[in-house]
Enzyme design. Structure first.
Site, mmCIF file in Angstrom:
data_model
loop_
_atom_site.group_PDB
_atom_site.id
_atom_site.type_symbol
_atom_site.label_atom_id
_atom_site.label_comp_id
_atom_site.label_asym_id
_atom_site.label_seq_id
_atom_site.Cartn_x
_atom_site.Cartn_y
_atom_site.Cartn_z
ATOM 1 N N GLU A 17 17.366 -10.331 14.787
ATOM 2 C CA GLU A 17 18.326 -9.526 14.048
ATOM 3 C C GLU A 17 19.771 -10.387 14.380
ATOM 4 O O GLU A 17 20.412 -10.469 15.543
ATOM 5 C CB GLU A 17 18.551 -8.312 14.566
ATOM 6 N N HIS A 65 14.423 -10.168 10.117
ATOM 7 C CA HIS A 65 15.657 -9.744 9.832
ATOM 8 C C HIS A 65 15.293 -8.413 10.309
ATOM 9 O O HIS A 65 15.052 -7.258 9.486
ATOM 10 C CB HIS A 65 15.988 -9.743 8.431
ATOM 11 N N HIS A 75 6.350 -0.351 4.895
ATOM 12 C CA HIS A 75 6.005 0.096 6.435
ATOM 13 C C HIS A 75 4.556 0.710 6.233
ATOM 14 O O HIS A 75 3.786 0.462 7.053
ATOM 15 C CB HIS A 75 6.957 0.980 7.061
ATOM 16 N N ASP A 126 12.202 -9.914 5.707
ATOM 17 C CA ASP A 126 12.963 -8.787 4.970
ATOM 18 C C ASP A 126 14.524 -8.876 5.160
ATOM 19 O O ASP A 126 15.027 -8.090 5.796
ATOM 20 C CB ASP A 126 12.479 -7.527 5.584
ATOM 21 N N GLU A 153 19.827 -16.527 13.510
ATOM 22 C CA GLU A 153 19.678 -16.656 11.955
ATOM 23 C C GLU A 153 18.292 -16.420 11.453
ATOM 24 O O GLU A 153 17.543 -17.136 11.791
ATOM 25 C CB GLU A 153 20.359 -17.913 11.417
ATOM 26 N N GLY A 154 17.998 -15.244 10.842
ATOM 27 C CA GLY A 154 16.698 -15.111 10.555
ATOM 28 C C GLY A 154 15.965 -16.165 9.585
ATOM 29 O O GLY A 154 14.675 -16.184 9.779
ATOM 30 N N SER A 187 10.579 -1.426 11.180
ATOM 31 C CA SER A 187 9.321 -2.286 10.956
ATOM 32 C C SER A 187 9.278 -2.988 12.603
ATOM 33 O O SER A 187 8.216 -2.830 13.171
ATOM 34 C CB SER A 187 9.856 -3.592 10.326
#
Length: 300
Positions: free
Chosen positions: A117, A41, A18, A163, A142-143, A99
């Site tokens: 997400e 994500h 971050h 991530d 789906e990320g 984030s």
């Protein structure tokens, strides 16, 4: 899909991720033109450090809690800590920004946030936490599909954070594939991939895969809180950053030694180098042709 980031919110890995994300956003904002922030994500966006999940592990006590009252805060850390303090206006550390919330608070009115997400419950909470901000779009898919689904963006500038939860054994490989796909679809995208530091052999393969991604340049940023000797323990974390904006490397050279000292649990260390160095542009000069139109080359 058992992973819930609430158990790990605010730990040493979050601090590195971050802090770096805050600097990426600040450096992109030096230009007036808008950019799009993409999060593959995203999690829920906002975490309660006093809640059941965070209290069970207490990982935040070895992370953000060590920076909360720091008197020797480096200037590049100011934006990140300001957001954390805004969320805890009464002076007690209780809430922590993921984030999406950090990006929402540090981006500008002309910028746009595209968040994804996959976890159903976390996706619902993410939508609730982002409600009311018209700049934000939340996707529940789906990320790994984000690069091909959302790039290129209309803004001409993009920052993509990858991530994943690292629940599956192939996720380092999929990170490298996602980077290749993102660069292939929008070459100037700033891509930041977070990864855990555990098994050095797996990381070696990951670095080699990243070097084959086709990224114009790729910066490696790592922070260790333990010696990298236990493959089952989170010894530290890293970020591989494609197309980092000018100034980031210099700022991280200021931040990383301070973080290594502040966040070390048994032994702190850091690394900052280039997995792919930017190739210089080779100037080309036109050479007159042997025979031009209207002239014939001389014969023997």
């Amino acid at each position: 899909m058992n992973y819930r980031h609430a158990f790990h919110a605010g730990n040493h890995a979050d601090v590195l991720k971050h802090l770096t994300l805050a600097r990426l956003i600040a450096l992109l904002a030096r230009k007036e033109s808008p950019f799009a922030y993409l999060d593959s994500h995203a999690g829920v966006g906002l975490y309660d450090l006093g809640g059941d999940a965070a209290s069970r592990t207490g990982e935040w006590r070895e992370g953000i809690a060590r920076l909360w009252d720091a008197a020797d805060l480096p200037e590049p850390a100011a934006d990140y800590l300001r957001v954390v303090r805004e969320l805890n206006a009464d002076g007690a550390l209780r809430h922590y920004p993921g984030s999406p919330e950090l990006a929402r608070r540090l981006s500008r009115p002309q910028d746009r946030l595209l968040l994804n997400e996959k976890h159903p419950e976390d996706g619902r909470l993410l939508k609730e936490n982002m409600a009311g901000d018209r700049r934000v779009a939340v996707h529940l898919g789906e990320g790994w599909h984000i690069p091909r689904a959302l790039l290129p963006v209309a803004e001409k500038r993009a920052l993509l954070l990858i991530d994943p939860p690292f629940e599956q054994p192939d996720e380092l490989e999929r990170c490298a594939q996602a980077l290749q796909e993102a660069i292939g679809r929008m070459r100037q995208t700033v891509v930041a991939i977070w990864y855990p530091i555990k098994d050095s052999r797996q990381l070696g393969r990951f670095y080699r895969d990243l070097q084959k991604s086709g990224a114009p340049k790729l910066l490696r940023v790592e922070l260790h809180v333990h010696p990298a000797s236990d493959a089952q323990r989170l010894n530290g974390s890293g970020l591989a950053i494609a197309n980092p904006p000018w100034g980031l490397e210099e700022e991280l050279r200021q931040l990383l030694p301070w973080l290594a000292e502040r966040l070390a649990q048994t032994q702190g260390d850091w690394r900052l180098d280039w997995l792919i160095e930017e190739q210089p542009v080779v100037a080309r000069h036109a050479t007159p042709a042997a025979g031009r139109k209207g002239r014939r080359p001389q014969g023997r």
